[in-house]
Design a protein around this motif. Structure first.
Motif, short mmCIF file in Angstrom:
data_model
loop_
_atom_site.label_atom_id
_atom_site.label_comp_id
_atom_site.label_asym_id
_atom_site.label_seq_id
_atom_site.Cartn_x
_atom_site.Cartn_y
_atom_site.Cartn_z
N UNK A 107 -33.61 -40.67 3.96
CA UNK A 107 -32.30 -41.13 3.55
C UNK A 107 -31.76 -40.23 2.44
N UNK A 108 -30.44 -40.13 2.30
CA UNK A 108 -29.87 -39.26 1.27
C UNK A 108 -30.22 -39.74 -0.14
N UNK A 109 -30.29 -38.78 -1.08
CA UNK A 109 -30.45 -39.11 -2.49
C UNK A 109 -29.12 -39.57 -3.08
N UNK A 110 -28.04 -39.26 -2.39
CA UNK A 110 -26.70 -39.66 -2.80
C UNK A 110 -25.72 -39.28 -1.73
N UNK A 111 -24.58 -39.96 -1.68
CA UNK A 111 -23.59 -39.69 -0.63
C UNK A 111 -22.19 -40.03 -1.12
N UNK A 112 -21.23 -39.22 -0.71
CA UNK A 112 -19.82 -39.48 -1.00
C UNK A 112 -19.03 -39.28 0.29
N UNK A 113 -18.29 -40.30 0.67
CA UNK A 113 -17.47 -40.22 1.87
C UNK A 113 -16.20 -41.06 1.66
N UNK A 114 -15.11 -40.59 2.06
CA UNK A 114 -14.89 -39.26 2.64
C UNK A 114 -13.71 -38.62 1.92
N UNK A 115 -13.68 -37.31 1.87
CA UNK A 115 -12.64 -36.57 1.17
C UNK A 115 -11.68 -35.98 2.19
N UNK A 116 -10.41 -36.32 2.07
CA UNK A 116 -9.40 -35.76 2.98
C UNK A 116 -9.08 -34.33 2.57
N UNK A 117 -8.97 -33.45 3.57
CA UNK A 117 -8.70 -32.04 3.28
C UNK A 117 -8.06 -31.41 4.51
N UNK A 118 -7.55 -30.21 4.32
CA UNK A 118 -6.96 -29.48 5.42
C UNK A 118 -6.07 -28.37 4.91
N UNK A 119 -5.66 -27.51 5.85
CA UNK A 119 -4.83 -26.38 5.49
C UNK A 119 -5.52 -25.08 5.81
N UNK A 120 -5.00 -23.99 5.25
CA UNK A 120 -5.54 -22.66 5.49
C UNK A 120 -6.28 -22.20 4.24
N UNK A 121 -7.60 -22.15 4.35
CA UNK A 121 -8.43 -21.73 3.22
C UNK A 121 -8.10 -22.53 1.96
N UNK A 122 -7.98 -23.84 2.13
CA UNK A 122 -7.57 -24.73 1.05
C UNK A 122 -8.77 -25.26 0.28
N UNK A 123 -8.63 -25.42 -1.04
CA UNK A 123 -9.74 -25.95 -1.83
C UNK A 123 -9.98 -27.44 -1.57
N UNK A 124 -11.24 -27.84 -1.66
CA UNK A 124 -11.59 -29.26 -1.60
C UNK A 124 -12.66 -29.51 -2.68
N UNK A 125 -12.77 -30.76 -3.12
CA UNK A 125 -13.79 -31.09 -4.11
C UNK A 125 -14.11 -32.57 -4.06
N UNK A 126 -15.30 -32.91 -4.53
CA UNK A 126 -15.76 -34.30 -4.57
C UNK A 126 -16.82 -34.43 -5.66
N UNK A 127 -16.90 -35.60 -6.26
CA UNK A 127 -17.93 -35.88 -7.25
C UNK A 127 -19.01 -36.74 -6.60
N UNK A 128 -20.26 -36.31 -6.73
CA UNK A 128 -21.37 -36.94 -6.03
C UNK A 128 -22.40 -37.46 -7.02
N UNK A 129 -22.72 -38.75 -6.91
CA UNK A 129 -23.83 -39.33 -7.67
C UNK A 129 -25.10 -39.24 -6.84
#
Length: 205
Positions: free
Chosen positions: A148-170
């Motif tokens: 099982x995962x040590x931690x999980x974050x779901x879900x981050x919406x993203x899209x575009x052309x070479x667009x940045x994405x980020x999320x904070x994970x515990x």
């Protein structure tokens, strides 16, 4: 370290490598460790849990390095779609040195934060860039020997052309433990269509 790389899976250190080599030499135990393609698929399906990624699309071996493209079945029997290019290196010494997953080569979906090989504490910021439409990114922390995962974050919406994405994970991990951070996206034709990983070590807060 496997050279300058962070060993992620299936071995955590050279002692485990030597133990496997002894059992392999004595009785041929788990010969798939000598096959870069089978190791990459086992990492993807067994360790990461991406069962739908079951295609070996391409495999290139250059000395002690291998880059294996794993993917999903093409629609209507067409060409498989590449989900990731898994980077492996030979770990240990001898002609029977096994393959070890050390990361992925990122293209249209990258995971560049946290920095590869760095020490991190919880929570950790994960991020990179993505090209796509209506993407939904899941981020997990995984540790060797854990199903099982040590931690999980779901879900981050993203899209575009070479667009940045980020999320904070515990996550929960012992200081010094190697952690595989994995980001995945899909939902158009399969649950997971692309993924990227990076390797870090846990440190105390």
């Amino acid at each position: 370290m496997a050279g300058r790389y962070q060993p992620l899976w299936p071995f955590t250190d050279e002692k485990q490598v030597r133990d496997w080599q002894q059992s392999y030499r004595a009785g041929g135990h788990q010969p798939w460790h000598l096959d870069a393609g089978q190791t990459a698929l086992a990492f993807t399906q067994g360790y990461l849990g991406f069962k739908g990624i079951d295609q070996l699309v391409d495999s290139k071996v250059d000395g002690v390095h291998a880059r294996v493209s794993v993917g999903i079945r093409g629609e209507g029997g067409g060409r498989p779609g590449i989900a990731a290019v898994v980077h492996l290196v030979k770990f240990g010494t001898g002609t029977d040195a096994p393959w070890e997953v050390v990361g992925t080569d990122d293209t249209t979906f990258s995971l560049t934060t946290p920095r590869y090989g760095s020490s991190v504490s919880s929570p950790v910021k994960a991020g990179g860039k993505i090209t796509g439409v209506d993407e939904s990114i899941r981020v997990q922390a995984r540790g060797a020997g854990r199903t099982s995962p040590l931690g999980e974050r779901c879900c981050v919406s993203a899209g575009g052309e070479n667009s940045p994405w980020s999320a904070t994970l515990d996550f929960r991990a012992a200081p010094g433990q190697t952690i595989t951070i994995v980001a995945s996206t899909g939902g158009h034709i399969a649950d997971v269509e692309r993924f990227a990983v990076t390797g870090v070590r846990a440190t105390a807060r």
